[in-house]
Design an enzyme around this catalytic site. Structure first.
Site, short mmCIF file in Angstrom:
data_model
loop_
_atom_site.label_atom_id
_atom_site.label_comp_id
_atom_site.label_asym_id
_atom_site.label_seq_id
_atom_site.Cartn_x
_atom_site.Cartn_y
_atom_site.Cartn_z
N GLY A 131 0.83 -1.20 0.00
CA GLY A 131 0.00 0.00 0.00
C GLY A 131 0.86 1.24 0.00
N GLY A 191 -0.34 8.99 1.87
CA GLY A 191 0.28 10.06 2.63
C GLY A 191 1.09 9.55 3.80
N PHE A 192 0.77 8.35 4.26
CA PHE A 192 1.47 7.78 5.40
C PHE A 192 2.82 7.19 5.03
CE2 PHE A 192 -1.04 4.51 3.43
CZ PHE A 192 -0.15 3.46 3.33
N VAL A 211 4.40 0.85 2.05
CA VAL A 211 4.58 -0.38 2.82
C VAL A 211 4.82 -1.55 1.86
CG1 VAL A 211 3.57 -1.97 4.50
CG2 VAL A 211 3.08 0.48 4.65
N LYS A 252 7.87 -0.45 6.22
CA LYS A 252 7.30 0.84 5.82
C LYS A 252 8.42 1.86 5.66
CE LYS A 252 4.33 4.55 7.43
NZ LYS A 252 5.41 5.51 7.71
N ASP A 307 -6.03 7.56 17.72
CA ASP A 307 -6.52 7.40 16.34
C ASP A 307 -7.13 6.02 16.13
OD1 ASP A 307 -7.10 8.47 13.88
OD2 ASP A 307 -5.15 8.03 12.99
#
Length: 675
Positions: free
Chosen positions: A357, A360-361, A364, A379, A475
């Site tokens: 995937g 913005g994070f 991975v 990641k 979160d």
């Protein structure tokens, strides 16, 4: 004629009964002088030589070897069986031949386990039995007697030559340096496990005395009068009815050829003595050649010089390829620092084919660590070395110390130039929202949904009350919950997490979180508490029950806000009308009502009116009854985020990327705003 058929039937039944009895006796008592006809269950690099010698490991690095008797033994731990049903006796002859005279592999463990499939088990100090996540779990139901030749500080080993008794955990409940009592000399004498010599081991458990004895001696000695270890132990507290017996072994950075020459086991009395004359011999020791061959010396030296030159150039190129960013202060983090070379190989050079995937994070990748073949998720995020990286890495390592079966385990990190690489347990079934909200994938049934909620609630209780500090996740949402191979929920993404000491109040900070999950007080004050995590978990419960996101703008006004819609439906007496239609009514009504009402209780706008996570766990486990709640719409639900608050704060939106839960969020939210 009928009488003849009846007689034949009786004889057939008698024959089958005798065969079953013989098989049961064979499963609970056996003796092997060599293993040519043993038909053992072998795994890893274990093999049986033509002469019957069982080789668990060879001089290959970072390898595992398993050898188990093919049928489980019946330990019969139920109360209805006789009082000595747990007693057993075994003896075996073994040898460990190290790669170098004083350096070898990690040793051998006689193991009693409910299964021979040690999924995810690692070599090295884990003996091929556990890994960092499974080690110490009460659900293991494993007894091991380790013959350990490497001192592992992680498991508080006493030295690099000891015997230890392990119960579900490789931190031994009792251990001792390897010695034996010489009946002739009336004193203890030392033994070296990796001497390459054959040795004899006896392990006996008396269920009446609840005593486990372990004895080791040279092959030339009879069984000593006094055992090396004599440990009080109640096996009934963790043994199952059906258990496999056998051996597990491993190598690490160094290796040994580890052999079993003979083995005797008895579940109903004393194990038969081994006849040492019938044991297969060890392979002959390798002899070095001393005679020089002058005619090849000069070409050999020339070739070596050429190879050194070529290797030196290749090394420089390779070093540049795998070059990392290391600083002196990182030395204290030791095993939690991965090499870039290993991560590069694990992900096949970070190929797109291994991509799980992106967004913005960060990005991975799926990987398999070269040393152990353990599946991981790696990641990659960008970082600026000037922005408090030392403090950031310290927090990563702190998060790596969190241990709970329903948390995504952060295994470690690596830094390279402007990149930070984070290594996690791999979760093969992706994120929860993938199965919960999409119509193109199979839907989760209610049983799994309820178990996921119980698991995540247990993880939040651990973070809030059971770890050494209070951890605020900040979160909690469906996309931050990953599903393992058995669809157990694991809470991930600690990018917004905040730590504080017990009794201390968390400092006011910028608003962070996801719209739809933010508690009203957080949007006003910026201060997160355990109650604000409870609020987000309440929203998650409603999502699981209703199969939809907390805010859906395409819905009609009365259904747009999930918590408002559920509350109004409850007021009308139709709370079950909000259930996920994909479930098609296949759920337990009392559980569904509990989740919906508990979700509303956690959504009270007043923090003090919400339950604690300990109470939530009690409600979900059925150990407490849900209190009566006023159907007051003003006291339940979301409050709007002010424009002033949202202008300067870090808010995220519910994404659909399957692996966003591996995120430590964006580097802005961590490195710029801090914790």
């Amino acid at each position: 004629m009928i009488a003849v058929f009846k007689l034949l039937h009786v004889l057939l039944c008698l024959f089958v009964s005798l065969k079953l009895l013989a098989l049961a006796q064979e499963e609970n008592q056996f003796i092997y002088h060599g293993f040519t006809e043993a038909n053992l269950l072998l795994n890893g690099i274990a093999k049986i030589h033509p002469n019957g010698l069982l080789e668990l490991t060879n001089t290959s690095k970072q390898q595992i070897g398993h050898a188990f008797f093919p049928f489980p033994s019946q330990f019969n731990t139920s109360l209805t069986n006789n009082s000595q049903s747990l007693s057993f006796s075994t003896q075996f002859v073994f040898a460990m031949v190290p790669e170098l005279p004083t350096l070898g592999g990690h040793g051998i463990a006689f193991t009693i386990s409910p299964s021979v499939n040690f999924i995810g088990a690692l070599g090295s100090q884990y003996f091929g039995i556990f890994n960092s996540t499974s080690n110490g779990l009460s659900s293991n139901h494993v007894l091991a007697v380790e013959l350990d030749t490497i001192r592992s500080p992680d498991f508080e080993d006493i030295n690099d030559n000891h015997v230890g008794i392990d119960v579900n955990n490789l931190t031994s409940i009792e251990s001792a340096p390897v010695t034996y009592f010489s009946d002739e000399e009336k004193e203890n004498k030392s033994l070296t496990l990796i001497s390459g010599n054959m040795m004899h081991a006896w392990i006996d458990y008396d269920e009446v005395e609840k005593l486990l004895n372990v004895t080791v001696a040279p092959i030339t000695s009879t069984k000593p009068t006094w055992p090396l270890l004599s440990t009080s132990l109640d096996l009934s507290s963790f043994m199952l009815d059906s258990m496999y017996v056998g051996f597990s072994s491993s190598t690490g950075a160094m290796a040994s050829s580890q052999y079993i020459l003979g083995w005797s086991f008895n579940k109903s009395g004393q194990a038969q003595s081994l006849d040492l004359s019938k044991l297969p011999p060890l392979p002959p020791k390798k002899k070095s050649r001393n005679k020089p061959y002058l005619r090849i010396v000069i070409p050999t030296i020339t070739a070596i010089i050429l190879l050194i030159s070529i290797s030196g150039a290749a090394y420089i190129i390779r070093r540049k390829k795998y070059e990392e960013l290391r600083e002196d202060w990182e030395q204290e983090y030791g095993p939690q620092r991965f090499s870039y070379k290993d991560l590069y190989k694990a992900t096949k050079g970070f190929k797109d084919t291994e991509l799980l995937g992106s967004g913005g994070f960060g990005v991975v990748y799926r990987g398999a660590l070269p040393a152990s073949n353990m599946q991981v998720a790696v990641k990659k995020v960008s970082h600026d070395s000037k922005q408090g990286v030392k403090e950031f890495v310290a927090e990563i390592v702190t998060m790596g110390r969190l241990r709970h079966r329903n948390l995504v385990q952060l295994l470690g990190y690596c830094r390279r130039k402007g990149e930070l690489l984070l290594v996690y347990d791999y979760m093969p079934n992706g994120s929860l929202d993938k199965l919960l909200f999409r119509n193109d994938t199979p839907s989760l049934n209610w049983f799994r949904r309820y178990q996921i909620l119980r698991g995540v609630a247990s993880a939040l209780l651990y973070l809030h009350e059971e770890w050494e500090q209070v951890v605020l996740h900040r979160d909690v949402k469906a996309s931050n919950i990953l599903l393992d191979a058995d669809f157990h929920g694991r809470l991930g993404d600690f990018g917004l997490a905040k730590f504080h000491d017990r009794g201390a109040n968390p400092h006011t900070t910028c608003v962070v979180g996801t719209v739809g999950y933010l508690a009203p007080e957080v949007t006003r004050t910026g201060r997160a508490t355990t109650s604000s995590d409870v609020f987000a978990f309440g929203t998650l419960m409603l999502e699981m029950a209703c199969g939809r996101k907390p805010i859906e703008s395409e819905q009609s006004p009365e259904k747009m806000i999930l918590v408002d819609w559920v509350l109004e439906s409850w007021k009308r007496g139709d709370i079950l009308g909000t259930c996920d239609p994909k479930l098609k009514g296949n759920y337990r009504v009392e559980e569904m009502e509990l989740v919906l009402k508990l979700g509303l209780l956690c959504s009270f706008s007043t923090p003090g009116a919400r339950p604690s996570m300990r109470q939530v766990v009690q409600y979900l486990d059925g150990n407490a009854s849900l209190p009566e709640m006023p159907l007051d719409g003003a006291s339940i639900g979301l409050m709007p985020v002010s424009h002033e608050a949202s202008r300067d704060c870090t808010l995220s939106f519910h994404g659909s990327n399957d692996y966003s839960a591996y995120s430590l969020s964006s580097t802005d939210s961590i490195l710029s705003y801090g914790r």
